[in-house]
Design a protein around this motif. Sequence first.
Motif, PDB file in Angstrom:
ATOM      1  N   UNK A 110       0.850  -1.196   0.000  1.00  0.00           N
ATOM      2  CA  UNK A 110       0.000   0.000   0.000  1.00  0.00           C
ATOM      3  C   UNK A 110       0.884   1.243   0.000  1.00  0.00           C
ATOM      4  N   UNK A 111       0.654   2.145  -0.936  1.00  0.00           N
ATOM      5  CA  UNK A 111       1.463   3.351  -1.083  1.00  0.00           C
ATOM      6  C   UNK A 111       0.946   4.467  -0.170  1.00  0.00           C
ATOM      7  N   UNK A 112       1.852   5.375   0.198  1.00  0.00           N
ATOM      8  CA  UNK A 112       1.466   6.568   0.958  1.00  0.00           C
ATOM      9  C   UNK A 112       1.094   7.677  -0.016  1.00  0.00           C
ATOM     10  N   UNK A 113      -0.018   8.318   0.263  1.00  0.00           N
ATOM     11  CA  UNK A 113      -0.522   9.393  -0.593  1.00  0.00           C
ATOM     12  C   UNK A 113      -0.094  10.741  -0.015  1.00  0.00           C
ATOM     13  N   UNK A 114       0.361  11.630  -0.906  1.00  0.00           N
ATOM     14  CA  UNK A 114       0.880  12.948  -0.519  1.00  0.00           C
ATOM     15  C   UNK A 114       0.155  14.044  -1.292  1.00  0.00           C
ATOM     16  N   UNK A 115      -0.295  15.076  -0.598  1.00  0.00           N
ATOM     17  CA  UNK A 115      -0.677  16.308  -1.297  1.00  0.00           C
ATOM     18  C   UNK A 115       0.616  17.068  -1.547  1.00  0.00           C
ATOM     19  N   UNK A 116       1.030  17.064  -2.810  1.00  0.00           N
ATOM     20  CA  UNK A 116       2.309  17.689  -3.143  1.00  0.00           C
ATOM     21  C   UNK A 116       2.169  19.203  -3.254  1.00  0.00           C
ATOM     22  N   UNK A 117       1.049  19.669  -3.785  1.00  0.00           N
ATOM     23  CA  UNK A 117       0.856  21.115  -3.927  1.00  0.00           C
ATOM     24  C   UNK A 117      -0.621  21.414  -4.137  1.00  0.00           C
ATOM     25  N   UNK A 118      -0.956  22.664  -3.942  1.00  0.00           N
ATOM     26  CA  UNK A 118      -2.303  23.158  -4.245  1.00  0.00           C
ATOM     27  C   UNK A 118      -2.171  24.477  -4.997  1.00  0.00           C
ATOM     28  N   UNK A 119      -3.243  24.864  -5.634  1.00  0.00           N
ATOM     29  CA  UNK A 119      -3.287  26.154  -6.310  1.00  0.00           C
ATOM     30  C   UNK A 119      -4.693  26.699  -6.264  1.00  0.00           C
ATOM     31  N   UNK A 120      -4.821  28.002  -6.324  1.00  0.00           N
ATOM     32  CA  UNK A 120      -6.157  28.602  -6.405  1.00  0.00           C
ATOM     33  C   UNK A 120      -6.071  29.909  -7.164  1.00  0.00           C
ATOM     34  N   UNK A 121      -7.221  30.344  -7.639  1.00  0.00           N
ATOM     35  CA  UNK A 121      -7.301  31.639  -8.316  1.00  0.00           C
ATOM     36  C   UNK A 121      -8.706  32.186  -8.129  1.00  0.00           C
ATOM     37  N   UNK A 122      -8.789  33.480  -7.846  1.00  0.00           N
ATOM     38  CA  UNK A 122     -10.063  34.183  -7.766  1.00  0.00           C
ATOM     39  C   UNK A 122      -9.996  35.397  -8.677  1.00  0.00           C
ATOM     40  N   UNK A 123     -11.070  35.714  -9.394  1.00  0.00           N
ATOM     41  CA  UNK A 123     -11.058  36.862 -10.300  1.00  0.00           C
ATOM     42  C   UNK A 123     -10.825  38.173  -9.544  1.00  0.00           C
ATOM     43  N   UNK A 124     -10.356  39.166 -10.272  1.00  0.00           N
ATOM     44  CA  UNK A 124     -10.106  40.479  -9.652  1.00  0.00           C
ATOM     45  C   UNK A 124     -11.388  41.295  -9.509  1.00  0.00           C
ATOM     46  N   UNK A 125     -12.427  40.949 -10.272  1.00  0.00           N
ATOM     47  CA  UNK A 125     -13.705  41.666 -10.148  1.00  0.00           C
ATOM     48  C   UNK A 125     -14.320  41.391  -8.780  1.00  0.00           C
ATOM     49  N   UNK A 126     -14.689  42.444  -8.063  1.00  0.00           N
ATOM     50  CA  UNK A 126     -15.241  42.312  -6.718  1.00  0.00           C
ATOM     51  C   UNK A 126     -16.594  43.012  -6.659  1.00  0.00           C
ATOM     52  N   UNK A 127     -17.545  42.366  -6.002  1.00  0.00           N
ATOM     53  CA  UNK A 127     -18.834  42.997  -5.704  1.00  0.00           C
ATOM     54  C   UNK A 127     -18.977  43.070  -4.195  1.00  0.00           C
ATOM     55  N   UNK A 128     -19.138  44.285  -3.679  1.00  0.00           N
ATOM     56  CA  UNK A 128     -19.335  44.455  -2.245  1.00  0.00           C
ATOM     57  C   UNK A 128     -20.802  44.223  -1.896  1.00  0.00           C
ATOM     58  N   UNK A 129     -21.060  44.043  -0.611  1.00  0.00           N
ATOM     59  CA  UNK A 129     -22.453  43.915  -0.176  1.00  0.00           C
ATOM     60  C   UNK A 129     -23.274  45.133  -0.580  1.00  0.00           C
ATOM     61  N   UNK A 130     -22.691  46.325  -0.418  1.00  0.00           N
ATOM     62  CA  UNK A 130     -23.423  47.554  -0.735  1.00  0.00           C
ATOM     63  C   UNK A 130     -23.822  47.590  -2.212  1.00  0.00           C
ATOM     64  N   UNK A 131     -22.917  47.198  -3.104  1.00  0.00           N
ATOM     65  CA  UNK A 131     -23.228  47.178  -4.534  1.00  0.00           C
ATOM     66  C   UNK A 131     -24.324  46.165  -4.840  1.00  0.00           C
TER      67      UNK A 131
END
Length: 371
Positions: free
Chosen positions: A1-22
């Motif tokens: 049985x092999x050992x499983x590794x999370x080698x890396x993660x990545x994420x991205x969020x768009x630069x467009x932002x909507x505030x609660x007020x908008x």
Amino acid sequence: MHTSIIRSTGYWAPSNVITNAELVESYNAYARRFNAEHAAEIAAGEIDEAPFSSSEFITNASGIERRHVYEKSGILDIDTLTPRIPPRRFEDISAQAEFAMKAVRPALEKAGREGAEIDGVIVASSAQQRNFPGLSCEIQNLIGATGWSFDLTMACASALYGLNIANAMIRSGQARRILVCSPEIMTCINVHSRRDVHFIFGDAASAILVEADDGTPGGWEVLGTHTQNKFSNHLRSDYGFINIAERTVDPDYTPGLDQDGHRVFKDVVSLAPVVARDLMTRIGLEPEGVRRAWLHQANIRMVDMIAKRILGRDRTPENAPSILEEYGNTSSSSVVMNFEMNSDDMNAGDTGIMCAYGAGYGVGAAAVRKR
């Protein structure tokens, strides 16, 4: 049985932002127009008046202050209340695949891996742009991988369902490296004309590279994963390929997102900690041995209660950080984003729990240890 590794993660969020007020300004303008146009039906009791929203209502209900979105103008336009995304040519990369790659590329780069080294690609998200060919096949092609790929959808728990499958396949020797990516453009699903849900979702993509341990230092050992389902209709989206056929019977039919928020809260707060605790019991991990929990970002009250039941202590920003205020609910990508943003300070040997929960109901949990 092999050992499983999370080698890396990545994420991205768009630069467009909507505030609660908008968001509130746009929604309330829509509600005023709706109420004026339907004044007679409302007075006759035939339909309900559209209630008004406020920044205070949103913050109290969810803890959300802002959300990053794929396309902003269409969401705030009261004539559309949905993102504007132009169709692409048949030969062009799909919008969702392009979105996913913004998280996939950083994950591969951090691990120092080429796409050709990936044995399998799993796209795990709340919805895919098309039925076929699989979005995973498109991403596999974009990174130059061969082997297998498939799409799965388990709402906000999708990323951890994908991790569960990747972990099992690597441990059994069926694969050496698997990429799990979760491109979540949830503002396309959300119903911005309904006060109870108009504020919930933001858009983001995440990726997890899972590998068999080859002796390379670093990464996170996957101590165990666990998933569990309990059917419920209390959080439901009816967008799908049958909609066009349904409109042949009712041309005015509009699929939407339906939620009994109070029932969902009660059910999920009861179920999610049990799934995480069952995993902990199975691998012999006591709550006091867990330094941090990275939870799906549904709403802050849910995060508070689930964290306390998993950890056996009150939630703090240190033991169960939240990113809700800035990003809102980004569905299954949120747990991976939370993990990447809030794990650099952990030391070798520190243990944490990921837990995600959503419609279905589906709950996924993973226990990891810093190497």
